[in-house]
Design an enzyme around this catalytic site. Structure first.
Site, PDB file in Angstrom:
ATOM      1  CG  HIS A 124      -1.678   1.409   1.404  1.00 33.24           C
ATOM      2  ND1 HIS A 124      -2.634   1.819   0.560  1.00 33.24           N
ATOM      3  CD2 HIS A 124      -1.384   2.386   2.127  1.00 33.24           C
ATOM      4  CE1 HIS A 124      -3.156   3.125   0.974  1.00 33.24           C
ATOM      5  NE2 HIS A 124      -1.900   3.431   1.825  1.00 33.24           N
ATOM      6  CG  HIS A 129       0.831   6.584   0.065  1.00 31.23           C
ATOM      7  ND1 HIS A 129       0.025   7.718  -0.016  1.00 31.23           N
ATOM      8  CD2 HIS A 129       0.234   5.591   0.704  1.00 31.23           C
ATOM      9  CE1 HIS A 129      -1.017   7.344   0.875  1.00 31.23           C
ATOM     10  NE2 HIS A 129      -0.751   6.001   1.338  1.00 31.23           N
ATOM     11  CD  GLU A 170      -4.359   6.655   2.192  1.00 34.41           C
ATOM     12  OE1 GLU A 170      -4.451   5.719   1.334  1.00 34.41           O
ATOM     13  OE2 GLU A 170      -3.460   6.740   3.082  1.00 34.41           O
ATOM     14  CB  SER A 189      -2.869   0.196  -2.809  1.00 34.44           C
ATOM     15  OG  SER A 189      -3.711   0.522  -1.765  1.00 34.44           O
TER      16      SER A 189
END
Ligand code: PHE
Ligand code: FE
Length: 285
Positions: A124, A129, A170, A189
């Site tokens: 993730h 990111h 996010e 993700s």
């Protein structure tokens, strides 16, 4: 949460990645997840994400060696990735971001957790990111967020600012001439949410509005019921450059907006059916 790091971690909560310590099975988990997302994301993730993924060459030998990734990332935008044992306290997290360091979980999920896990792991954090951190505009936004986070923490307004992170970093969507694209790490993700966020008739998709986002709670247990769409990354930076002091003051007198509500003042991109959330509520797993 205490500010004392766990045994073995440094004062800033970082630990070594210990790349040679990952097992072949752990590298396999990365490769499985990577290949599934890399096949799905062209035409879904925004160009800066796909460009970043390419530039950092995140798949060569399974879990990437962050020493190698950092050389390139540092050259591109001055960011580096540091590894931490798991979730870190807010103040520690913001302090890293404010110094252009992104804290990533050192561990990787187990093979039975490919689709869902509670704490952010290296897939993730690094796959989700880090590609966006190669984009100069987004790189500046993340640093500003870290500085703003330290401030919000002092002002007791973190619950409002956390929603901005949630609905941008996010779960953010970006409008492009080719259609909606994903930039949020929680979406890119996740295999299922990469499809749901763009294609499902259930969620609302609303034009991003800073104060509106800060009044909107979010869910951490399932797909989002609302996504906010920015017109460009620069528009996001412009909207958040202002001093939030007065906004925080005003927010204290405002009600939270229930998660699936559409206000008359919202610019609606998709009016969702909420069928998915309603079905889940009627038949909890
Ligand atoms: N402008 C915000 C403040 O005054 C800081 C911030 C920038 C927060 C970008 C989030 C994102 O607190
Ligand atoms: Fe995340």
């Amino acid at each position: 949460m205490s500010l004392t790091p766990p045994p073995g971690a440094r004062a800033d909560w970082t630990i070594d990645q210990d790349w040679s310590g990952y097992t072949p099975a752990e590298h396999e988990v990365w490769i499985t997840l990577y290949e599934r997302q890399a096949a799905l994301l062209p035409g879904r993730a925004c160009d800066p994400f796909l460009k970043g993924l390419d530039a950092l060459d995140l798949h060569r030998s399974g879990i990437p060696d962050l020493k190698r990734v950092n050389e390139e990332l540092k050259r591109l935008t001055g960011w580096t990735v540091v590894t931490v044992p798991g979730l870190v306290p807010d103040a520690v997290f913001f302090e890293h971001l404010a110094n252009r360091r992104f804290p990533a979980g050192q561990f990787i999920r187990q093979p039975h957790q490919l689709d869902y896990l509670q704490e952010p792991d290296i897939f993730h954090d690094v796959f989700g990111h880090v590609p966006m951190l190669t984009d100069p505009t987004f790189a500046d936004y993340m640093q500003a967020y870290g500085q703003g986070g330290l401030r919000a923490l002092n002002l007791g307004q973190l619950h409002n600012l956390a929603r901005l992170y949630w609905y941008t970093v996010e779960f953010g969507l970006l409008q492009t001439p080719q259609g909606l694209r994903i930039y949020g790490a929680g979406i890119v993700s996740s295999h299922a949410e990469s499809i749901f966020a763009l294609d499902d008739p259930s969620p609302n998709r609303l034009a991003f509005d800073l104060a509106r986002v800060m009044r909107t709670p979010y869910r951490i247990d399932d797909f989002q019921q609302v996504y906010f769409v920015i017109p460009s990354l620069t528009a996001l930076v412009d909207a958040t450059l202002t001093d939030f002091g007065a906004l925080y003051q005003w927010l204290q007198s405002q009600w939270d907006i229930p998660i699936a509500t559409i206000l008359p003042t919202d610019r609606v991109i998709t009016r969702g059916t909420q069928a998915y959330a309603k079905e889940k509520e009627a038949n909890p797993a």
